[in-house]
Design an enzyme around this catalytic site. Structure first.
Site, short mmCIF file in Angstrom:
data_model
loop_
_atom_site.label_atom_id
_atom_site.label_comp_id
_atom_site.label_asym_id
_atom_site.label_seq_id
_atom_site.Cartn_x
_atom_site.Cartn_y
_atom_site.Cartn_z
CG HIS A 44 1.98 -8.91 1.54
ND1 HIS A 44 1.60 -8.18 2.64
CD2 HIS A 44 0.94 -9.74 1.27
CE1 HIS A 44 0.39 -8.55 3.01
NE2 HIS A 44 -0.03 -9.50 2.18
CD GLU B 152 -0.48 -6.44 0.27
OE1 GLU B 152 -0.54 -7.34 -0.61
OE2 GLU B 152 -1.23 -6.42 1.26
#
EC number: 5.1.3.15
Length: 291
Positions: A166, A265
């Site tokens: 992320h 991400e």
């Protein structure tokens, strides 16, 4: 000690090899400082979370919120959180539990080209685990950065899981451009409606799932500098920024902080991993900064 360590209130404890040092803050949280001639990085044992990386003669690549807790009370906001064994908020805790566990140091190896440092988590380190596993995150730090998150199924039956890297990249949100994801995406802010946008532009709140991404993606900053990303093991690239209005309600994003980053991400979410007994799955991200 570098300015970065001073900013975060870290003190070096000891040298672990030619380029790796352990460091702690006043809360006793453990970090690993990589000081290689070709690249520097800071990794928290809490979450196996890289929070800083910059190659030699280049700027910092990751954003870290000034309001983020670094005491183990909450997930770290910034850098590259590890979402595992699920991604999103369909289960609790959000994005899984790997990012709120203390990982152990598994190995270090330094050469002239880079430093490899691997942190590990396993089911016997948890109070309760759904299945038996070995999870390793290897960081290869040098002129470029490679992150390899590898899961091995140690149970006696297949397991299903998701994962994400992320990443919060330091950039000026409103002038950044991303290419290589494809033109169509699912808009989470609009009940996952399928949309098409041929020229990249952010909305006030951006939360998009690009489901046919290239493995190679380019983030172009407003000053024209580029960041090259290569992913393996993903089936989706998520572009996320909460926008200024929503960010005001997020406690660990400081005032104006949402303007300072863009999340790109690498995610495995459309097709959960079906991992057989003794099989290993790896989600990878490679980062390079062209000179």
């Amino acid at each position: 000690m570098t300015e970065r360590l001073k900013e975060l209130g870290l003190s070096i404890d000891k040298q672990l090899d030619n380029a790796v040092f352990s460091a702690t803050n006043n809360d006793g949280m453990l970090f690993y400082w990589i000081d290689h001639p070709l690249g520097k990085a800071l990794i928290s044992a809490y979450g196996a979370h890289i929070i800083s990386y910059h190659p030699s003669n280049q700027s910092e690549q990751f954003w870290l919120s000034k309001a983020s807790a670094l005491d183990g009370s909450a997930p770290i906001r910034g850098g590259v959180p590890i979402c595992w064994p699920w991604f999103g908020n369909t289960r609790q805790p959000n994005h899984g539990y790997a990012r709120t566990q203390i990982w152990k140091l598994a190995s270090i190896n330094t050469t002239e080209e880079n430093t490899e440092i691997t942190l590990a988590l396993s089911d016997d380190m948890l109070d309760k685990a759904e299945f038996k596993f070995s999870l390793e995150c290897k960081f290869t730090v040098g002129e470029e950065l490679q992150i390899d998150l590898s899961t091995t199924n140690l149970d006696n039956h297949p397991i299903e899981l998701g994962a994400a890297l992320h990443s919060y990249f330091a950039t000026h949100r409103d002038s950044a451009k991303v290419s290589g994801m494809g033109d169509s995406f699912l808009d989470k802010t609009d009940d996952f409606a399928k949309k098409t946008q041929t020229e990249f532009a952010l909305s006030e709140e951006t939360d998009r799932l690009y489901t046919q991404p290239n493995h190679h993606i380019t983030l172009t900053h407003g000053n024209g500098h580029q960041l090259k990303l290569a992913h393996q093991g993903e089936d989706t690239v998520v572009i996320w920024n909460p926008g200024d209005t929503k960010a005001e309600g997020i406690a660990d994003i400081h005032a104006g902080g949402a303007q300072e980053y863009l999340c790109v991400e690498a995610v495995r979410t459309q097709n959960p991993i079906q991992l057989g007994v003794k099989e290993t799955y790896t989600l990878s991200q490679h980062l390079s900064v062209p000179i």
